[in-house]
Scaffold this motif. Structure first.
Motif, PDB file in Angstrom:
ATOM      1  N   THR A  52       0.935  -1.160  -0.112  1.00 34.61           N
ATOM      2  CA  THR A  52       0.073   0.024  -0.002  1.00 34.61           C
ATOM      3  C   THR A  52       1.023   1.112   0.014  1.00 34.61           C
ATOM      4  O   THR A  52       0.752   2.239  -0.685  1.00 34.61           O
ATOM      5  CB  THR A  52      -0.855   0.077   1.164  1.00 34.61           C
ATOM      6  N   ALA A  53       1.939   1.096   0.782  1.00 34.48           N
ATOM      7  CA  ALA A  53       2.908   2.268   1.107  1.00 34.48           C
ATOM      8  C   ALA A  53       3.470   2.589  -0.504  1.00 34.48           C
ATOM      9  O   ALA A  53       3.790   3.665  -0.970  1.00 34.48           O
ATOM     10  CB  ALA A  53       3.814   2.236   2.032  1.00 34.48           C
ATOM     11  N   GLY A  54       3.802   1.383  -1.060  1.00 31.64           N
ATOM     12  CA  GLY A  54       4.585   1.661  -2.344  1.00 31.64           C
ATOM     13  C   GLY A  54       3.510   2.045  -3.497  1.00 31.64           C
ATOM     14  O   GLY A  54       3.822   3.146  -4.382  1.00 31.64           O
ATOM     15  N   MET A  55       2.164   1.626  -3.470  1.00 33.89           N
ATOM     16  CA  MET A  55       1.306   2.411  -4.510  1.00 33.89           C
ATOM     17  C   MET A  55       0.917   3.854  -4.183  1.00 33.89           C
ATOM     18  O   MET A  55       0.842   4.523  -5.045  1.00 33.89           O
ATOM     19  CB  MET A  55      -0.029   1.573  -4.322  1.00 33.89           C
ATOM     20  N   VAL A  56       0.937   4.249  -3.005  1.00 37.71           N
ATOM     21  CA  VAL A  56       0.664   5.537  -2.458  1.00 37.71           C
ATOM     22  C   VAL A  56       1.800   6.396  -3.116  1.00 37.71           C
ATOM     23  O   VAL A  56       1.534   7.724  -3.621  1.00 37.71           O
ATOM     24  CB  VAL A  56       0.252   5.789  -0.934  1.00 37.71           C
ATOM     25  N   ALA A  57       3.081   6.075  -2.929  1.00 37.88           N
ATOM     26  CA  ALA A  57       3.956   6.774  -3.359  1.00 37.88           C
ATOM     27  C   ALA A  57       4.100   6.732  -5.007  1.00 37.88           C
ATOM     28  O   ALA A  57       4.371   7.962  -5.374  1.00 37.88           O
ATOM     29  CB  ALA A  57       5.295   6.115  -3.013  1.00 37.88           C
ATOM     30  N   GLY A  58       3.612   6.081  -5.452  1.00 37.91           N
ATOM     31  CA  GLY A  58       3.679   5.939  -6.945  1.00 37.91           C
ATOM     32  C   GLY A  58       2.658   6.883  -7.565  1.00 37.91           C
ATOM     33  O   GLY A  58       2.534   7.660  -8.300  1.00 37.91           O
ATOM     34  N   LEU A  59       1.280   7.160  -6.680  1.00 39.60           N
ATOM     35  CA  LEU A  59       0.219   8.092  -6.949  1.00 39.60           C
ATOM     36  C   LEU A  59       0.648   9.547  -6.674  1.00 39.60           C
ATOM     37  O   LEU A  59       0.301  10.289  -7.763  1.00 39.60           O
ATOM     38  CB  LEU A  59      -1.012   7.588  -6.113  1.00 39.60           C
ATOM     39  N   LEU A  60       1.332   9.663  -5.518  1.00 41.14           N
ATOM     40  CA  LEU A  60       1.794  10.963  -5.443  1.00 41.14           C
ATOM     41  C   LEU A  60       2.721  11.385  -6.490  1.00 41.14           C
ATOM     42  O   LEU A  60       2.766  12.512  -6.687  1.00 41.14           O
ATOM     43  CB  LEU A  60       2.612  10.984  -4.029  1.00 41.14           C
ATOM     44  N   GLN A  61       3.794  10.482  -6.940  1.00 45.21           N
ATOM     45  CA  GLN A  61       4.575  10.671  -7.932  1.00 45.21           C
ATOM     46  C   GLN A  61       3.928  11.330  -9.298  1.00 45.21           C
ATOM     47  O   GLN A  61       4.395  11.969  -9.879  1.00 45.21           O
ATOM     48  CB  GLN A  61       5.758   9.624  -8.215  1.00 45.21           C
ATOM     49  N   GLN A  62       2.650  10.325  -9.638  1.00 42.06           N
ATOM     50  CA  GLN A  62       2.340  10.507 -10.716  1.00 42.06           C
ATOM     51  C   GLN A  62       1.216  12.064 -10.530  1.00 42.06           C
ATOM     52  O   GLN A  62       1.143  12.417 -11.565  1.00 42.06           O
ATOM     53  CB  GLN A  62       1.081   9.509 -10.711  1.00 42.06           C
ATOM     54  N   ALA A  63       1.028  12.361  -9.402  1.00 42.84           N
ATOM     55  CA  ALA A  63       0.242  13.575  -9.207  1.00 42.84           C
ATOM     56  C   ALA A  63       1.276  14.694  -9.187  1.00 42.84           C
ATOM     57  O   ALA A  63       0.944  15.792  -9.105  1.00 42.84           O
ATOM     58  CB  ALA A  63      -0.643  13.836  -7.901  1.00 42.84           C
TER      59      ALA A  63
END
Length: 310
Positions: free
Chosen positions: A73-84
């Motif tokens: 979950t932490a990895g996916m959230v980090a990817g979403l923040l980077q994408q945003a």
């Protein structure tokens, strides 16, 4: 005798509903750039939290939505923040696990015009023990434990308006007053529809105290209550109508069959998983509320409008 013609239904807003179903799969639709990600300083003694409740709820929503462990979950959230395009820090697995126990989940909902008509039911969710297929194939290997989830739904918007989480040994009827207390006192309640398990004095009294009409069938072995208050009077009138016209007519006359919608909503609730990922009750309660928040968010994106054609 010829078989009766099956009832046919048609979806009238298929284009809008199809677009809403596609939006449910968009990754960034669950993310708000204006949310308060870091916790504000409240002036209390001790080390302040780094992340706000909104940030923790967002991370746990991603966990429940995609059925991920905490580290993934932490990895996916980090990817979403980077994408945003945001350089915000990401809570680690230990922080998410610790904050889930005390998280006050914010559940969005919509209010329809007119009085609120509630549909009430409960279901069980397993959190420990073998799955159903393994139990049928090889027998129960160990002790299985369940929790019970109680829901109250608004049929006008399909949103869940109240939720309670209890051990499996607790009954359904004692929880109804607590469900009604979650509805704001300034919001009128028109009817409360539930099954025969709620045919108790406490439930009828709680419904009448909110100036609502209980649509609760009498148990098959039900007897008249002593006429010592408004709850007994209303319940005895239902018993007389059921005996005079029959249970089938009473259910059609009162619209009791709409309760099938809350039973269908249980299938949506279990679509997030047939069991809990958490083990202790506090974290399980937060997981239940996050599921409800996701379901209400899905409804806000769009729902099917179905009409009977034959």
């Amino acid at each position: 005798m010829p078989k009766p013609t099956p009832t046919r239904y048609r979806t009238t807003n298929w284009s809008a509903y199809n677009a809403a179903l596609r939006k449910r799969g968009e990754m960034l639709i669950w993310f708000d750039n204006d949310m308060t990600w870091l916790a504000p300083h409240d002036g209390r003694a001790g080390r302040p939290p780094v992340f706000s409740d909104a940030a923790i709820q967002f991370c746990l929503s991603i966990k429940v939505l995609f059925r991920l462990p905490l580290r993934q979950t932490a990895g996916m959230v980090a990817g979403l923040l980077q994408q945003a395009g945001l350089d915000w820090p990401v809570p680690d697995a230990s922080t998410l696990c610790r904050r889930q126990k005390t998280l006050a989940v914010q559940i969005p909902y919509r209010r329809a015009d007119g009085p609120l008509n509630l549909l009430v039911d409960s279901t069980g969710i397993k959190f420990l023990g073998d799955g159903e297929w393994q139990a049928r194939k090889h027998g129960v290997q160990g002790h299985r434990q369940w929790r019970k989830v109680h829901l109250a739904m608004d049929p006008a918007t399909s949103d869940i308006r109240a939720v309670e989480f209890t051990p499996s040994r607790d009954g359904d009827s004692p929880v109804l007053p607590e469900l009604l207390d979650q509805v704001p006192q300034d919001e009128p309640i028109g009817t409360v529809t539930a099954d025969g398990a709620y045919d108790t004095r406490r439930c009828h009294t709680a419904v009448l105290e909110r100036d609502a009409v209980p649509i609760i069938p009498i148990r098959k072995n039900g007897r008249p209550w002593k006429d010592d208050g408004p709850a007994a009077k209303v319940r005895n009138e239902t018993l007389r109508a059921t005996r005079h016209y029959g249970r089938a007519f009473w259910k059609r006359w009162t619209g009791y069959h709409i309760r099938s919608r809350i039973e269908a909503k249980m299938r949506c609730f279990k679509a997030f998983g047939e069991r809990f990922a958490a083990r202790d009750p506090d974290r399980q309660s937060a997981e239940v509320q996050i599921r409800i928040a996701l379901m209400n968010r899905f409804n806000a994106l769009g729902t099917a409008e179905i009409v009977r054609v034959a």
